[in-house]
Design an enzyme around this catalytic site. Structure first.
Site, mmCIF file in Angstrom:
data_model
loop_
_atom_site.group_PDB
_atom_site.id
_atom_site.type_symbol
_atom_site.label_atom_id
_atom_site.label_comp_id
_atom_site.label_asym_id
_atom_site.label_seq_id
_atom_site.Cartn_x
_atom_site.Cartn_y
_atom_site.Cartn_z
ATOM 1 N N ASN A 61 11.547 -8.456 7.260
ATOM 2 C CA ASN A 61 11.591 -7.972 8.402
ATOM 3 C C ASN A 61 11.452 -8.576 9.406
ATOM 4 O O ASN A 61 10.644 -9.041 8.902
ATOM 5 C CB ASN A 61 11.536 -6.465 8.192
ATOM 6 C CG ASN A 61 12.418 -5.715 6.964
ATOM 7 O OD1 ASN A 61 12.582 -5.545 7.210
ATOM 8 N ND2 ASN A 61 10.914 -4.924 6.461
ATOM 9 N N ILE A 73 0.671 -1.236 0.826
ATOM 10 C CA ILE A 73 -0.255 0.493 0.556
ATOM 11 C C ILE A 73 1.129 1.460 0.236
ATOM 12 O O ILE A 73 0.529 2.140 -0.618
ATOM 13 C CB ILE A 73 -0.887 -0.118 1.246
ATOM 14 C CG1 ILE A 73 -2.139 0.691 1.152
ATOM 15 C CG2 ILE A 73 -0.314 0.755 2.671
ATOM 16 C CD1 ILE A 73 -3.510 0.669 2.230
ATOM 17 N N GLN A 111 9.844 -4.988 11.704
ATOM 18 C CA GLN A 111 8.709 -5.443 11.483
ATOM 19 C C GLN A 111 7.484 -4.780 11.918
ATOM 20 O O GLN A 111 7.203 -4.277 12.771
ATOM 21 C CB GLN A 111 8.630 -6.909 11.959
ATOM 22 C CG GLN A 111 7.541 -7.456 11.031
ATOM 23 C CD GLN A 111 7.376 -8.888 11.927
ATOM 24 O OE1 GLN A 111 9.058 -9.721 12.228
ATOM 25 N NE2 GLN A 111 6.731 -9.595 11.181
ATOM 26 N N HIS A 164 6.106 -11.807 5.554
ATOM 27 C CA HIS A 164 5.476 -12.230 4.457
ATOM 28 C C HIS A 164 7.044 -11.114 3.707
ATOM 29 O O HIS A 164 7.709 -10.653 4.718
ATOM 30 C CB HIS A 164 5.045 -10.578 4.768
ATOM 31 C CG HIS A 164 5.463 -9.654 5.463
ATOM 32 N ND1 HIS A 164 5.051 -9.483 6.634
ATOM 33 C CD2 HIS A 164 5.963 -7.753 4.836
ATOM 34 C CE1 HIS A 164 5.121 -8.584 6.773
ATOM 35 N NE2 HIS A 164 5.842 -7.924 6.420
HETATM 36 P P1 AMP Z 1 6.455 -4.167 7.542
HETATM 37 O O1 AMP Z 1 7.460 -3.202 8.009
HETATM 38 O O2 AMP Z 1 8.441 -5.583 6.916
HETATM 39 O O3 AMP Z 1 6.801 -5.514 8.636
HETATM 40 O O4 AMP Z 1 6.148 -4.289 5.825
HETATM 41 C C1 AMP Z 1 4.664 -4.258 6.447
HETATM 42 C C2 AMP Z 1 4.843 -3.744 4.362
HETATM 43 O O5 AMP Z 1 2.996 -4.089 4.738
HETATM 44 C C3 AMP Z 1 4.678 -2.170 4.705
HETATM 45 O O6 AMP Z 1 5.158 -2.066 4.092
HETATM 46 C C4 AMP Z 1 2.950 -1.424 4.688
HETATM 47 O O7 AMP Z 1 3.487 -0.863 3.449
HETATM 48 C C5 AMP Z 1 2.193 -2.811 3.727
HETATM 49 N N1 AMP Z 1 0.817 -2.829 4.671
HETATM 50 C C6 AMP Z 1 0.449 -2.386 5.399
HETATM 51 N N2 AMP Z 1 -1.036 -2.448 5.708
HETATM 52 C C7 AMP Z 1 -0.516 -3.117 3.942
HETATM 53 C C8 AMP Z 1 -2.752 -3.191 3.713
HETATM 54 N N3 AMP Z 1 -3.944 -2.540 3.588
HETATM 55 N N4 AMP Z 1 -2.814 -3.472 1.994
HETATM 56 C C9 AMP Z 1 -0.980 -3.745 1.573
HETATM 57 N N5 AMP Z 1 0.129 -3.532 2.163
HETATM 58 C C10 AMP Z 1 0.037 -3.051 3.450
#
Ligand code: AMP
Ligand code: ZN
Length: 108
Positions: free
Chosen positions: A84, A30, A91, A97
């Site tokens: 992460n 996102i 994270q 993910h």
């Molecule tokens: P991390 O910081 O490694 O846990 O990555 C989480 C990722 O999820 C971040 O890059 C966010 O931008 C992404 N994210 C959070 N909410 C959403 C969502 N609803 N749809 C798509 N990506 C998301």
């Protein structure tokens, strides 16, 4: 459990889906940090990639295969796959993910 990625897997909140297998889904991040920024996510809940590796190694391989396939589809072939793991490592969503990122989209 109040997990945003479990809700995306269940179709309860929207995401731009790019691919899916029996074990994994992929959707656009996102808040992209690169021209290509795709998240690859196991359909079952595991807190991080280390837990996923021990609890569902087949799921981890599937996730890497799906991410690699999409990277080949959307980029020129050079990409990063990163996980992460833990708050101090950045994270923010505690459902495992992988981030597929690339600076070289295929059609540019
Ligand atoms: P991390 O910081 O490694 O846990 O990555 C989480 C990722 O999820 C971040 O890059 C966010 O931008 C992404 N994210 C959070 N909410 C959403 C969502 N609803 N749809 C798509 N990506 C998301
Ligand atoms: Zn979850």
């Amino acid at each position: 459990m109040d997990c945003i990625f479990c809700k995306i897997v269940a179709g309860q909140i929207p995401a731009t889906l790019l691919g899916e297998t029996e074990h994994s889904i992929a959707f656009k991040d996102i808040s992209p940090r690169q021209p290509i920024h795709i998240l690859v996510v196991p359909k079952t809940h595991h807190s991080n990639v280390a837990d996923l590796a021990f609890e569902d190694p087949t799921g981890l391989v599937d996730l890497v295969q799906l991410g690699s396939k999409l990277a080949a589809e959307y980029s020129t072939g050079s990409f990063r796959l990163s996980f992460n793991t833990g708050i101090e490592a950045g994270q923010s969503v505690f459902h495992a993910h992988g981030h597929i990122t690339s600076n070289t989209p295929k059609n540019q």
